[in-house]
Design a protein around this motif. Structure first.
Motif, PDB file in Angstrom:
ATOM      1  N   TYR A 229     -51.358  72.979  20.087  1.00 32.21           N
ATOM      2  CA  TYR A 229     -51.978  73.207  18.707  1.00 32.21           C
ATOM      3  C   TYR A 229     -50.612  73.988  17.919  1.00 32.21           C
ATOM      4  O   TYR A 229     -50.259  74.834  18.516  1.00 32.21           O
ATOM      5  N   ALA A 230     -50.101  73.259  16.923  1.00 32.36           N
ATOM      6  CA  ALA A 230     -48.866  73.674  16.532  1.00 32.36           C
ATOM      7  C   ALA A 230     -48.758  74.795  15.860  1.00 32.36           C
ATOM      8  O   ALA A 230     -47.547  75.701  15.917  1.00 32.36           O
ATOM      9  N   GLY A 231     -49.792  75.518  15.465  1.00 34.42           N
ATOM     10  CA  GLY A 231     -49.819  77.016  14.839  1.00 34.42           C
ATOM     11  C   GLY A 231     -49.779  77.844  16.240  1.00 34.42           C
ATOM     12  O   GLY A 231     -49.353  79.103  15.974  1.00 34.42           O
ATOM     13  N   SER A 232     -50.114  77.627  17.408  1.00 34.96           N
ATOM     14  CA  SER A 232     -50.202  78.427  18.597  1.00 34.96           C
ATOM     15  C   SER A 232     -48.990  78.300  19.617  1.00 34.96           C
ATOM     16  O   SER A 232     -48.574  78.958  20.207  1.00 34.96           O
ATOM     17  N   HIS A 233     -48.429  76.980  19.547  1.00 32.87           N
ATOM     18  CA  HIS A 233     -47.723  76.663  20.912  1.00 32.87           C
ATOM     19  C   HIS A 233     -46.340  76.049  20.089  1.00 32.87           C
ATOM     20  O   HIS A 233     -46.418  74.920  19.320  1.00 32.87           O
ATOM     21  N   GLY A 234     -45.153  76.638  20.494  1.00 31.54           N
ATOM     22  CA  GLY A 234     -43.908  76.232  19.712  1.00 31.54           C
ATOM     23  C   GLY A 234     -42.859  75.934  20.915  1.00 31.54           C
ATOM     24  O   GLY A 234     -43.202  75.138  21.906  1.00 31.54           O
ATOM     25  N   LYS A 235     -41.881  76.482  20.691  1.00 33.78           N
ATOM     26  CA  LYS A 235     -40.632  76.125  21.617  1.00 33.78           C
ATOM     27  C   LYS A 235     -40.851  76.340  23.089  1.00 33.78           C
ATOM     28  O   LYS A 235     -40.342  75.760  23.925  1.00 33.78           O
ATOM     29  N   GLU A 236     -41.397  77.375  23.565  1.00 37.77           N
ATOM     30  CA  GLU A 236     -41.911  77.911  24.973  1.00 37.77           C
ATOM     31  C   GLU A 236     -42.374  76.530  25.558  1.00 37.77           C
ATOM     32  O   GLU A 236     -42.214  76.366  26.669  1.00 37.77           O
ATOM     33  N   LEU A 237     -43.363  76.097  24.973  1.00 39.30           N
ATOM     34  CA  LEU A 237     -44.116  75.221  25.485  1.00 39.30           C
ATOM     35  C   LEU A 237     -43.322  73.668  25.492  1.00 39.30           C
ATOM     36  O   LEU A 237     -43.256  73.052  26.494  1.00 39.30           O
ATOM     37  N   ARG A 238     -42.324  73.471  24.476  1.00 43.09           N
ATOM     38  CA  ARG A 238     -41.425  72.471  24.451  1.00 43.09           C
ATOM     39  C   ARG A 238     -40.500  72.466  25.614  1.00 43.09           C
ATOM     40  O   ARG A 238     -40.137  71.546  26.074  1.00 43.09           O
ATOM     41  N   ASP A 239     -39.977  73.859  25.816  1.00 45.31           N
ATOM     42  CA  ASP A 239     -39.262  73.968  26.973  1.00 45.31           C
ATOM     43  C   ASP A 239     -39.746  73.711  28.465  1.00 45.31           C
ATOM     44  O   ASP A 239     -39.155  72.959  29.250  1.00 45.31           O
ATOM     45  N   LYS A 240     -41.120  73.966  28.487  1.00 43.30           N
ATOM     46  CA  LYS A 240     -41.780  73.518  29.825  1.00 43.30           C
ATOM     47  C   LYS A 240     -41.922  71.983  29.838  1.00 43.30           C
ATOM     48  O   LYS A 240     -41.564  71.331  30.994  1.00 43.30           O
ATOM     49  N   ALA A 241     -42.139  71.363  28.700  1.00 46.85           N
ATOM     50  CA  ALA A 241     -42.216  69.993  28.701  1.00 46.85           C
ATOM     51  C   ALA A 241     -40.877  69.174  28.936  1.00 46.85           C
ATOM     52  O   ALA A 241     -40.591  68.384  29.943  1.00 46.85           O
ATOM     53  N   GLU A 242     -39.852  69.977  28.661  1.00 44.04           N
ATOM     54  CA  GLU A 242     -38.583  69.365  29.108  1.00 44.04           C
ATOM     55  C   GLU A 242     -38.177  69.492  30.454  1.00 44.04           C
ATOM     56  O   GLU A 242     -37.460  68.655  30.963  1.00 44.04           O
TER      57      GLU A 242
END
Length: 333
Positions: A229-242
């Motif tokens: 959810y864009a308001g709660s999850h940001g770079k940290e979650l994208r880093d996990k995806a990377e």
């Protein structure tokens, strides 16, 4: 010399007309006509021609509450006006869901049959949420997916999502989710050897990096769920995806919202656009949450709009999030 110019002009015109006809022909095709049967190669989703694709679409809310939108008229409107490729039918298990009300299976069947007729891909979502562990109703899942695979597994547009958001400190990937997934996958593959199967990951389908350390083996066309959810999850979650992608884990975002994880506040447009750029860059397919009219900020419709489930929404029927998502979907990636 003049004749040569005319000949060149004529050839150019013929080529231009052929190009335009080809474009019109492609645009007139449904998503399934364009892409056919899907397969996974590395971290990418490929169409029948072996081309990388990114499916984009809309999820229902819980079918026990908003199942009226799981019909052919609404899906056709979403296909033709919003330009979706994929529809997700969210079959909750509890909270009045399938475990208490078996008749809800008909809403899933309605979704599958409408998607088949309209040439859309359809995700059958076994919506694990409040119960935490997918093991809680494993017997029911095995029976349900056996029936769906045996009846509809021959269709090229069917996608299985076998556990929406596993959660809880004891609901580990290797100890709980993966063993469940292996049993359900084995049952589906008895009847459907090829269609895409998407597996939920720990912590409300955020720990894709954990799944990447111990992926499921022995079957093809398996992907893994990432939710945000864009308001709660940001770079940290994208880093996990990377990190997961770097290890070769194919990801499908079967649910994301423009708001906080609660479904309230927002839409967070800048943060949503950051996520959409990330997903496009990695050719990760996505489905937005959700089609409802209960007045929450992540819902696509304003409060009490389209109470009958007819589609054909006007601008004033759409929430701010709905207007944003429609605009994004109507742009070809």
């Amino acid at each position: 010399m003049g004749m040569l110019r005319w000949l060149r002009w004529g050839v150019a015109c013929v080529a231009c007309i052929a190009f335009l006809v080809g474009c019109a022909s492609t645009e007139s095709k449904t998503p399934v006509e364009r892409h056919g049967a899907l397969r996974v190669e590395g971290t990418f989703l490929l169409n029948e021609q072996g081309k990388k694709i990114q499916l984009r679409g809309i999820s229902s809310h819980g079918l026990q509450w908003y199942g009226r939108y799981a019909n052919k008229a609404v899906l056709q409107w979403l296909r033709d006006d919003w330009h979706i490729d994929v529809w997700r039918a969210a079959l909750y298990l509890t909270e009045g869901g399938y475990i208490q009300n078996r008749a809800l299976k008909q809403r899933v069947i309605d979704s599958i049959e409408a998607a088949r007729d309209l040439g859309l891909y359809v995700v059958v979502d076994w919506h694990v949420l409040r119960e935490g562990t997918p093991q809680a109703y494993k017997k029911d899942a095995l029976e349900f997916f056996t029936e769906i695979a045996a009846t509809y597994g021959h269709l090229p547009n069917l996608i299985y999502e076998i556990c929406n958001e596993p959660n809880g400190k004891d609901v580990t990937w290797s100890g709980v989710i993966k063993p469940y997934a292996e049993e359900v996958i084995a049952r589906i593959r008895q009847y459907d050897p090829d269609n895409l199967i998407i597996v939920g990951t720990p912590t409300w389908s955020q720990d894709v990096d954990v799944a990447a350390e111990d992926p499921i083996t022995g079957w093809s066309n398996i992907m893994y769920t990432l939710h945000f959810y864009a308001g709660s999850h940001g770079k940290e979650l994208r880093d996990k995806a990377e990190r997961a992608l770097a290890k070769g884990l194919p990801i499908f975002v079967t649910e994301w919202g423009t708001t906080l994880a609660s479904g309230h506040e927002g839409p967070f447009i800048k943060e949503s656009e950051e996520w959409l750029s990330f997903l496009k860059r990695h050719s990760i397919s996505w489905i937005n949450w959700s089609l409802n009219n209960k007045g929450e900020d992540s819902g696509l419709l304003v409060y009490n709009a389209d109470r009958e489930g007819k589609g054909t929404w006007k601008e004033e029927d759409l929430s701010p999030s709905g207007k944003f998502i429609r605009k994004i979907l109507r742009k070809r990636p």
